[in-house]
Design a protein around this motif. Structure first.
Motif, PDB file in Angstrom:
ATOM      1  N   VAL A 299       0.845  -1.195   0.000  1.00  0.00           N
ATOM      2  CA  VAL A 299       0.000   0.000   0.000  1.00  0.00           C
ATOM      3  C   VAL A 299       0.878   1.243   0.000  1.00  0.00           C
ATOM      4  CG1 VAL A 299      -1.808   1.262   1.239  1.00  0.00           C
ATOM      5  CG2 VAL A 299      -1.764  -1.250   1.282  1.00  0.00           C
ATOM      6  N   LYS A 300       0.555   2.204  -0.846  1.00  0.00           N
ATOM      7  CA  LYS A 300       1.304   3.462  -0.869  1.00  0.00           C
ATOM      8  C   LYS A 300       1.099   4.201   0.456  1.00  0.00           C
ATOM      9  CE  LYS A 300       0.944   4.127  -5.884  1.00  0.00           C
ATOM     10  NZ  LYS A 300       0.418   5.006  -6.973  1.00  0.00           N
ATOM     11  N   ALA A 301       2.170   4.825   0.921  1.00  0.00           N
ATOM     12  CA  ALA A 301       2.100   5.511   2.212  1.00  0.00           C
ATOM     13  C   ALA A 301       3.104   6.656   2.231  1.00  0.00           C
ATOM     14  CB  ALA A 301       2.378   4.534   3.354  1.00  0.00           C
TER      15      ALA A 301
ATOM     16  N   PRO B 296     -14.511   0.154  -4.157  1.00  0.00           N
ATOM     17  CA  PRO B 296     -15.412   0.242  -3.007  1.00  0.00           C
ATOM     18  C   PRO B 296     -15.018  -0.757  -1.926  1.00  0.00           C
ATOM     19  CG  PRO B 296     -16.462  -0.992  -4.770  1.00  0.00           C
ATOM     20  CD  PRO B 296     -15.150  -0.500  -5.322  1.00  0.00           C
ATOM     21  N   TYR B 297     -15.799  -0.793  -0.847  1.00  0.00           N
ATOM     22  CA  TYR B 297     -15.581  -1.756   0.225  1.00  0.00           C
ATOM     23  C   TYR B 297     -15.506  -3.167  -0.353  1.00  0.00           C
ATOM     24  CZ  TYR B 297     -16.562  -4.653   4.296  1.00  0.00           C
ATOM     25  OH  TYR B 297     -16.493  -5.609   5.264  1.00  0.00           O
ATOM     26  N   PRO B 298     -14.537  -3.998   0.113  1.00  0.00           N
ATOM     27  CA  PRO B 298     -13.678  -3.838   1.295  1.00  0.00           C
ATOM     28  C   PRO B 298     -12.250  -3.379   1.006  1.00  0.00           C
ATOM     29  CG  PRO B 298     -13.653  -6.123   0.633  1.00  0.00           C
ATOM     30  CD  PRO B 298     -14.511  -5.405  -0.385  1.00  0.00           C
ATOM     31  N   ALA B 299     -12.013  -2.747  -0.158  1.00  0.00           N
ATOM     32  CA  ALA B 299     -10.637  -2.414  -0.541  1.00  0.00           C
ATOM     33  C   ALA B 299      -9.932  -1.573   0.514  1.00  0.00           C
ATOM     34  CB  ALA B 299     -10.639  -1.685  -1.882  1.00  0.00           C
ATOM     35  N   ALA B 300     -10.605  -0.534   1.032  1.00  0.00           N
ATOM     36  CA  ALA B 300      -9.965   0.346   2.018  1.00  0.00           C
ATOM     37  C   ALA B 300      -9.557  -0.428   3.265  1.00  0.00           C
ATOM     38  CB  ALA B 300     -10.901   1.496   2.380  1.00  0.00           C
ATOM     39  N   MET B 301     -10.434  -1.315   3.746  1.00  0.00           N
ATOM     40  CA  MET B 301     -10.121  -2.083   4.950  1.00  0.00           C
ATOM     41  C   MET B 301      -9.057  -3.143   4.680  1.00  0.00           C
ATOM     42  SD  MET B 301     -11.515  -0.708   7.443  1.00  0.00           S
ATOM     43  CE  MET B 301     -10.814  -1.958   8.515  1.00  0.00           C
TER      44      MET B 301
ATOM     45  N   PHE C 263      -1.249   6.317   5.330  1.00  0.00           N
ATOM     46  CA  PHE C 263      -1.336   5.474   4.134  1.00  0.00           C
ATOM     47  C   PHE C 263      -2.489   5.874   3.212  1.00  0.00           C
ATOM     48  CE2 PHE C 263      -3.734   3.262   7.409  1.00  0.00           C
ATOM     49  CZ  PHE C 263      -4.847   2.747   6.758  1.00  0.00           C
ATOM     50  N   ASP C 264      -2.271   5.597   1.952  1.00  0.00           N
ATOM     51  CA  ASP C 264      -3.170   6.014   0.866  1.00  0.00           C
ATOM     52  C   ASP C 264      -4.033   4.825   0.445  1.00  0.00           C
ATOM     53  OD1 ASP C 264      -4.350   7.358  -1.255  1.00  0.00           O
ATOM     54  OD2 ASP C 264      -2.618   7.114  -2.589  1.00  0.00           O
ATOM     55  N   TYR C 265      -5.082   4.561   1.248  1.00  0.00           N
ATOM     56  CA  TYR C 265      -5.933   3.403   0.950  1.00  0.00           C
ATOM     57  C   TYR C 265      -6.766   3.641  -0.317  1.00  0.00           C
ATOM     58  CZ  TYR C 265      -9.282   6.289   3.627  1.00  0.00           C
ATOM     59  OH  TYR C 265     -10.061   7.328   4.107  1.00  0.00           O
ATOM     60  N   ARG C 266      -7.110   2.547  -0.978  1.00  0.00           N
ATOM     61  CA  ARG C 266      -7.908   2.627  -2.198  1.00  0.00           C
ATOM     62  C   ARG C 266      -9.345   3.061  -1.865  1.00  0.00           C
ATOM     63  NH1 ARG C 266      -7.365  -3.284  -4.178  1.00  0.00           N
ATOM     64  NH2 ARG C 266      -7.177  -3.531  -1.898  1.00  0.00           N
TER      65      ARG C 266
END
Length: 372
Positions: free
Chosen positions: A126-128, A188-193, A179-182
């Protein structure tokens, strides 16, 4: 003619003052008359049990807060941020990128002014960004904070999500991973989690959990709570403490201040603006009461010590209070900080005394619970 008992200058002064006194008395009478009329109307409107009816009114900017915060409170609604209604994925992306780009110079200037460095990184795929003061205090040398940015699951991509992390690095003296969550519409959910828990697993390889905390505001606060729920579910070590600020802990319009602070909060303004559309876009058909979407419906037993922050004008004040009460009901140590006059997330106004005070409270709380 009988001579006056009073000197001439007193007589003249009294004559000059009389019109002003008369006007003041008239205004006082008008206020009393107006209040009497409102009083009678409200007594009649609220004579029966049920929803509360209130009169139309104008709420002044409080003079009980700093000048910097008064300016933020008095600011007009942020259009089109609060009521955005893009009709397509392309329109969402255009708006999000436009707002992110507009704030970039101010964020760079803030880092420079506060002496915070920023380095790009990748953690768990994950980009951060790694944010830290130029000199980390000795007591924080082995501590690490994970920051989850806010923005309703749609705003603040990339570097745009780092302002709160910058403030924590500066005012708290911590090394921070932001961090740069999707995000939707593409993810959409659950990508961010999924991204959030990947970052937490990577952080666990960098420091011991007893020296780490997770924090974030709004969506970041909601995701902080959801990260703990998911870490519990996966059997992962938990952070030593968390600091979810004004968390979007319930994606449904549930809670008193969704109505009492509607139109008063000049940041979120109303659930019926972009919030309801962002919630549906992120959930992507999932039940909004799923604890990974609305963590208020999850099991808070075993949560780490928690400090929550909100304000008297915050649309999410009830979200914050409900979260605090649920934590306390299951025996979790939890502190609740509520600031005068603050709308949603306005304790992030750079260099306002209240911002420094809010971060000082969070820092003291974390310092009491993080190992060294």
């Amino acid at each position: 003619m009988k001579a006056s008992r009073y000197p001439a200058f007193l007589v003249v002064t009294a004559m000059l003052a009389w019109p002003a006194l008369a006007q003041q008395a008239a205004r006082s009478t008008n206020v009393e008359t107006d209040f009497a009329a409102i009083e009678a109307a409200q007594n009649a409107a609220n004579a029966q049990a049920g929803p509360r009816t209130v009169p139309e009114r104008s709420i002044p900017v409080p003079d009980t807060v700093s000048l910097q915060l008064q300016s933020a409170i008095a600011a007009p609604y942020r259009v089109p941020a609060w009521d955005a209604n893009p009709k397509s994925a392309a329109e969402w992306k255009e708006l999000v990128n436009k707002l992110a780009d507009a704030g970039a110079p101010a964020r760079a200037a803030l880092r420079e002014r506060l002496g915070v460095t920023m380095q790009p990184a990748v953690l768990g795929g994950v980009k951060a960004f790694i944010l830290q003061p130029k000199e980390v205090p000795a007591e924080n040398s082995n501590r690490l904070l994970v920051h989850v940015h806010g923005g309703g699951y749609v705003y603040n991509p990339g570097e745009a999500g780092t302002q709160e992390g910058t403030l924590m690095a500066a005012y708290g003296g911590f090394k921070v991973i932001s961090f740069d969550y999707r995000m939707p519409p593409d993810y959409p959910y659950p990508a961010a989690m999924d991204d959030a828990i990947a970052v937490w697993k990577a952080a666990l390889q960098m420091q011991k959990p007893e020296t780490m905390a997770i924090f974030g505001t709004s969506t970041g606060g909601g995701m902080t709570l959801a990260m703990v729920l998911r870490a519990k579910q996966e059997g992962l070590p938990l952070p030593a403490a968390i600091a979810p600020g004004t968390p979007w802990s319930d994606l449904t319009e549930t809670g008193d201040t969704y109505k009492t602070n509607e139109w008063l909060d000049n940041v979120l303004v109303s659930y019926n603006g972009y919030l309801t559309r962002a919630a549906r876009l992120y959930a992507n058909g999932h039940d909004l009461k799923d604890p990974q979407l609305s963590p208020i419906y999850g099991d808070f037993r075993g949560f780490p010590p928690t400090i929550l922050t909100s304000g008297t004008r915050d649309l999410f004040l009830s979200n914050t209070v409900r979260t605090h009460r649920k934590l306390r009901q299951v025996g979790v140590e939890a502190a609740l900080e509520v600031f005068e006059g603050i709308s949603h997330g306005q304790y992030l106004v750079p260099e306002a005394p209240e911002t420094k005070e809010a971060f000082a409270e969070i820092t003291r709380f974390l310092d009491a619970h993080l190992g060294r």
